[in-house]
Scaffold this active site. Sequence first.
Site, short mmCIF file in Angstrom:
data_model
loop_
_atom_site.label_atom_id
_atom_site.label_comp_id
_atom_site.label_asym_id
_atom_site.label_seq_id
_atom_site.Cartn_x
_atom_site.Cartn_y
_atom_site.Cartn_z
N LYS A 133 0.86 -1.34 0.01
CA LYS A 133 0.05 -0.07 0.06
C LYS A 133 0.78 1.14 -0.08
CE LYS A 133 -3.05 -1.22 3.23
NZ LYS A 133 -4.30 -1.40 4.07
N GLU A 203 -1.37 -1.64 9.61
CA GLU A 203 -0.75 -0.50 8.67
C GLU A 203 -1.82 0.56 8.72
OE1 GLU A 203 0.52 -2.76 5.35
OE2 GLU A 203 0.91 -4.41 6.43
N HIS A 207 -1.08 5.13 9.79
CA HIS A 207 -1.33 6.48 9.02
C HIS A 207 -1.99 7.59 9.90
CE1 HIS A 207 -0.53 5.06 4.84
NE2 HIS A 207 -0.94 3.94 5.16
P1 NAD Z 1 -2.78 -10.79 8.37
O1 NAD Z 1 -2.42 -10.07 9.52
O2 NAD Z 1 -4.50 -11.29 8.52
O3 NAD Z 1 -2.11 -12.23 8.09
C1 NAD Z 1 -0.69 -11.76 7.94
C2 NAD Z 1 -0.19 -13.50 7.54
O4 NAD Z 1 1.08 -13.29 7.21
C3 NAD Z 1 -0.36 -14.26 8.51
O5 NAD Z 1 -0.51 -15.62 8.11
C4 NAD Z 1 0.87 -14.60 9.17
O6 NAD Z 1 1.35 -15.72 9.86
C5 NAD Z 1 1.90 -14.18 7.76
N1 NAD Z 1 3.34 -14.13 8.26
C6 NAD Z 1 3.64 -12.88 8.66
N2 NAD Z 1 5.35 -12.83 8.85
C7 NAD Z 1 5.36 -13.94 7.91
C8 NAD Z 1 6.67 -14.46 7.45
N3 NAD Z 1 7.82 -13.87 8.02
N4 NAD Z 1 6.67 -15.35 6.49
C9 NAD Z 1 5.76 -15.93 6.24
N5 NAD Z 1 4.38 -15.57 6.60
C10 NAD Z 1 4.34 -14.42 7.47
O7 NAD Z 1 -2.84 -9.70 7.29
P2 NAD Z 1 -3.74 -9.11 6.46
O8 NAD Z 1 -4.55 -8.18 6.91
O9 NAD Z 1 -4.45 -10.23 5.49
O10 NAD Z 1 -2.90 -8.15 5.21
C11 NAD Z 1 -2.03 -8.73 4.29
C12 NAD Z 1 -1.35 -7.56 3.53
O11 NAD Z 1 -2.50 -7.04 2.73
C13 NAD Z 1 -1.09 -6.32 4.29
O12 NAD Z 1 0.18 -5.91 3.92
C14 NAD Z 1 -1.95 -5.21 3.89
O13 NAD Z 1 -1.88 -3.87 3.88
C15 NAD Z 1 -2.45 -5.75 2.60
N6 NAD Z 1 -3.55 -5.15 2.24
C16 NAD Z 1 -3.88 -4.43 0.98
C17 NAD Z 1 -4.80 -3.86 0.32
C18 NAD Z 1 -4.89 -3.26 -0.96
O14 NAD Z 1 -6.01 -2.78 -1.13
N7 NAD Z 1 -3.80 -3.09 -1.57
C19 NAD Z 1 -6.00 -4.30 1.28
C20 NAD Z 1 -6.14 -4.80 2.36
C21 NAD Z 1 -4.85 -5.23 2.79
#
Ligand code: NAD
Length: 340
Positions: A133, A203, A207
């Site tokens: 993001k 995240e 902000h």
């Molecule tokens: P979450 O916290 O629900 O899950 C994160 C996952 O990553 C967990 O399964 C965790 O075990 C795993 N993880 C953490 N460190 C790790 C590592 N070193 N190796 C392997 N796996 C690891 O996350 P989420 O809420 O699903 O968000 C994921 C990403 O998506 C975030 O960066 C978020 O900003 C992004 N996102 C983007 C948008 C967009 O529109 N662009 C929208 C929503 C979320």
Amino acid sequence: MNAQQAINSTNIRKAMSVGVLGFGGLGQAAALVLAAKQEMILVAAADKQGYAYSSDGLDARQCISTYQSQGSVGYLEPVGMITNRSIQDLLETAPQVDGYFLALPNLPNNFIPSVAEQFIKSGWRGVLVDAIKRTSAVEQLLAMKEELQAAGITYMTGCGATPGLLTAAAALAAQSYAEIHRVEITFGVGIANWEAYRATIREDIAHMPGYSVETARAMTDAEVEALLDKTHGVLTLENMEHADDVMLELAGIVDRDRVTVGGVVDTRNPKKPLSTNVKVTGRTFEGKISTHTFTLGDETSMAANVCGPAFGYLKAGKQLHQRGIYGVFTAAEIMPQFVK
Ligand code: NAD
């Protein structure tokens, strides 16, 4: 083998084998999205404590129930592996996976770029897509263009909802104008509980005035809950550092200072607090000032609007890769391909 089995086996051979790194809110949704596809097959999933890999395909629901009941897909029998270097080990075990969706937290702000570095060092070739993001995070990936090119990796960055779907919509809307004056993205997100999307919420907190990526990352779950209690579960975000700006600038559409992103996230109600939209204002060749508005349906979840585009860009990335086109591309310069 009968005719249908032959067709199925050809489809499986032709299907793109895909891994999902990060198995939280978005990773699990991504697995469910893939379950309904023929052109892509989920073969790998990894979280912080382990990974699961099967070249024949993983069952999304089994992966999710294992993750939810035991804390890691690594406990999935017989294809799981518990390890604290899951990405590295998966890369060594399964170098033949065609592409990965990085549904990982970008905490710290260089985490996903460091994972891209790991892919480069491993010698793996294929397609990567992220839904990263922050502007500063996308800039780090853009700076890796030559390394990615030399490694034979096609990396699609900023390919979620915003940045991603809405940035691409802005790039399309811009075509009516001779000059673009403003791109305004406003998102509404409704989720039933913040624990389903911990990284996304942390995240977002980063902000808010008085917070940074580092302070948000360091917050305990109890501290996040205390903050959400104070705001009745609602986060209101303005003038966010969002990569839609650098992506639209790089695509030659508008200077980054004319792009704004803000939104409202309700962490206690799956109903969206407002309709997600992008407004693109410009001047036509006849001198008329106008605004195009693209509004997402309120019934579409954040997960649908992130995972759908991410796989659409993964498919587009695969087509580039097959033509020998490597490096880094953003959602504003490539059209996503619909995955059947
Ligand atoms: P979450 O916290 O629900 O899950 C994160 C996952 O990553 C967990 O399964 C965790 O075990 C795993 N993880 C953490 N460190 C790790 C590592 N070193 N190796 C392997 N796996 C690891 O996350 P989420 O809420 O699903 O968000 C994921 C990403 O998506 C975030 O960066 C978020 O900003 C992004 N996102 C983007 C948008 C967009 O529109 N662009 C929208 C929503 C979320």
